[in-house]
Design a protein around this motif. Structure first.
Motif, PDB file in Angstrom:
ATOM      1  N   ARG A   1     -10.660  -2.963   8.367  1.00  0.00           N
ATOM      2  CA  ARG A   1     -11.395  -4.169   8.771  1.00  0.00           C
ATOM      3  C   ARG A   1     -11.035  -4.659  10.168  1.00  0.00           C
ATOM      4  O   ARG A   1     -11.898  -4.925  10.961  1.00  0.00           O
ATOM      5  CB  ARG A   1     -11.153  -5.284   7.768  1.00  0.00           C
ATOM      6  CG  ARG A   1     -11.771  -4.977   6.429  1.00  0.00           C
ATOM      7  CD  ARG A   1     -11.644  -6.170   5.551  1.00  0.00           C
ATOM      8  NE  ARG A   1     -12.148  -5.851   4.223  1.00  0.00           N
ATOM      9  CZ  ARG A   1     -12.078  -6.661   3.215  1.00  0.00           C
ATOM     10  NH1 ARG A   1     -11.526  -7.839   3.358  1.00  0.00           N
ATOM     11  NH2 ARG A   1     -12.556  -6.304   2.051  1.00  0.00           N
TER      12      ARG A   1
ATOM     13  N   THR B   1      -4.713  -0.658   1.609  1.00  0.00           N
ATOM     14  CA  THR B   1      -4.308  -1.893   2.260  1.00  0.00           C
ATOM     15  C   THR B   1      -5.488  -2.789   2.606  1.00  0.00           C
ATOM     16  O   THR B   1      -6.401  -2.363   3.307  1.00  0.00           O
ATOM     17  CB  THR B   1      -3.573  -1.589   3.590  1.00  0.00           C
ATOM     18  OG1 THR B   1      -2.589  -0.603   3.348  1.00  0.00           O
ATOM     19  CG2 THR B   1      -2.937  -2.830   4.163  1.00  0.00           C
ATOM     20  N   SER B   2      -5.446  -4.023   2.147  1.00  0.00           N
ATOM     21  CA  SER B   2      -6.401  -5.050   2.566  1.00  0.00           C
ATOM     22  C   SER B   2      -5.619  -6.063   3.405  1.00  0.00           C
ATOM     23  O   SER B   2      -5.326  -7.173   2.973  1.00  0.00           O
ATOM     24  CB  SER B   2      -7.034  -5.735   1.357  1.00  0.00           C
ATOM     25  OG  SER B   2      -7.803  -4.828   0.624  1.00  0.00           O
TER      26      SER B   2
ATOM     27  N   ASP C   1      -5.003  -3.161  -2.725  1.00  0.00           N
ATOM     28  CA  ASP C   1      -6.433  -3.326  -3.004  1.00  0.00           C
ATOM     29  C   ASP C   1      -6.761  -4.782  -3.295  1.00  0.00           C
ATOM     30  O   ASP C   1      -7.873  -5.241  -3.060  1.00  0.00           O
ATOM     31  CB  ASP C   1      -6.862  -2.480  -4.210  1.00  0.00           C
ATOM     32  CG  ASP C   1      -6.871  -1.003  -3.890  1.00  0.00           C
ATOM     33  OD1 ASP C   1      -6.973  -0.650  -2.699  1.00  0.00           O
ATOM     34  OD2 ASP C   1      -6.753  -0.198  -4.826  1.00  0.00           O
TER      35      ASP C   1
ATOM     36  N   ASP D   1      -7.201  -9.578   4.110  1.00  0.00           N
ATOM     37  CA  ASP D   1      -7.183 -10.423   2.919  1.00  0.00           C
ATOM     38  C   ASP D   1      -5.786 -10.960   2.645  1.00  0.00           C
ATOM     39  O   ASP D   1      -5.625 -12.124   2.270  1.00  0.00           O
ATOM     40  CB  ASP D   1      -7.680  -9.641   1.696  1.00  0.00           C
ATOM     41  CG  ASP D   1      -9.137  -9.236   1.815  1.00  0.00           C
ATOM     42  OD1 ASP D   1      -9.852  -9.804   2.665  1.00  0.00           O
ATOM     43  OD2 ASP D   1      -9.548  -8.340   1.066  1.00  0.00           O
TER      44      ASP D   1
ATOM     45  N   ASP E   1      -3.970  -0.520   8.313  1.00  0.00           N
ATOM     46  CA  ASP E   1      -4.990  -1.138   7.475  1.00  0.00           C
ATOM     47  C   ASP E   1      -5.936  -0.045   7.006  1.00  0.00           C
ATOM     48  O   ASP E   1      -6.828   0.375   7.728  1.00  0.00           O
ATOM     49  CB  ASP E   1      -5.740  -2.205   8.273  1.00  0.00           C
ATOM     50  CG  ASP E   1      -6.696  -3.006   7.410  1.00  0.00           C
ATOM     51  OD1 ASP E   1      -6.912  -2.631   6.243  1.00  0.00           O
ATOM     52  OD2 ASP E   1      -7.231  -4.001   7.908  1.00  0.00           O
TER      53      ASP E   1
ATOM     54  N   SER F   1      -8.184  -0.252   4.841  1.00  0.00           N
ATOM     55  CA  SER F   1      -9.530  -0.758   4.599  1.00  0.00           C
ATOM     56  C   SER F   1     -10.336  -0.789   5.887  1.00  0.00           C
ATOM     57  O   SER F   1     -11.540  -0.972   5.852  1.00  0.00           O
ATOM     58  CB  SER F   1      -9.472  -2.164   3.990  1.00  0.00           C
ATOM     59  OG  SER F   1      -8.834  -2.110   2.741  1.00  0.00           O
TER      60      SER F   1
ATOM     61  N   SER G   1       0.834  -1.203   0.000  1.00  0.00           N
ATOM     62  CA  SER G   1       0.000   0.000   0.000  1.00  0.00           C
ATOM     63  C   SER G   1       0.868   1.251   0.000  1.00  0.00           C
ATOM     64  O   SER G   1       2.072   1.194   0.264  1.00  0.00           O
ATOM     65  CB  SER G   1      -0.902   0.002   1.230  1.00  0.00           C
ATOM     66  OG  SER G   1      -0.122   0.115   2.402  1.00  0.00           O
TER      67      SER G   1
END
Length: 163
Positions: free
Chosen positions: A140, A106-107, A78, A110, A136, A138, A43
């Motif tokens: 999550r 950033t995922s 991604d 995943d 992160d 994203s 990322s």
């Protein structure tokens, strides 16, 4: 040194007794072969940090035993991409690590779970090497929670920053 070839059974395991005469002995315990997943955060937040992270991962690769160990390279931003399947070819691993570049957001979750899924397909002892700054984008989950959820006994983080 005198050893007994007659095993005793303790809790379902065979145990050999060994009588040792006084002296100094060097005992070698073989390590199981490793299957390492180098999982790079690519990322934008890794800009300026990725070069050091690649150097650290390359140093780790150079310590692998190509007669026994294998490793793979994954990247996540991604999307999660398996850049190099598990191989014992150290040159291919070093080349793949050298081609890792910074991309988008950033995922993290995943990336970790794709690495875990790939590691689960091999019989060698799994090692997850997560190369990230721990951010992160994203949103999550937190990094510590992710690592607690992975089924692996060995996990290393290279390049994580403390907040």
């Amino acid at each position: 040194m005198v050893g007994s070839r007659k095993p005793a059974t303790t809790q379902g395991r065979e145990v050999y007794q060994l009588r040792v005469d006084p002296g100094e002995y060097l005992i070698g315990v073989p390590q199981p072969p490793f299957n390492v997943a180098f999982t790079f955060d690519t990322s934008g937040s890794m800009a300026g940090r990725l070069e050091l992270a690649r150097e650290a991962a390359s140093g780790y690769v150079r310590r692998l035993d190509p007669e026994r160990d294998q490793a793979m390279v994954l990247t996540f931003d991604d999307d999660v991409l398996l850049r190099l399947r598990a191989t014992a070819d150290l040159r291919a691993l070093l080349d793949s690590i050298d081609r890792v570049r910074v991309n988008q957001s950033t995922s993290l979750r995943d990336g970790v779970f794709e690495a875990a899924r790939e590691l689960a397909t091999h019989r060698r002892r799994p090692v997850l090497v997560l190369v990230t700054d721990g951010v992160d984008t994203s949103g999550r989950e937190q990094l510590d929670a992710l690592l607690a959820d992975t089924p692996h006994r060995l996990a290393y983080i290279l390049g994580r920053t403390e907040r």
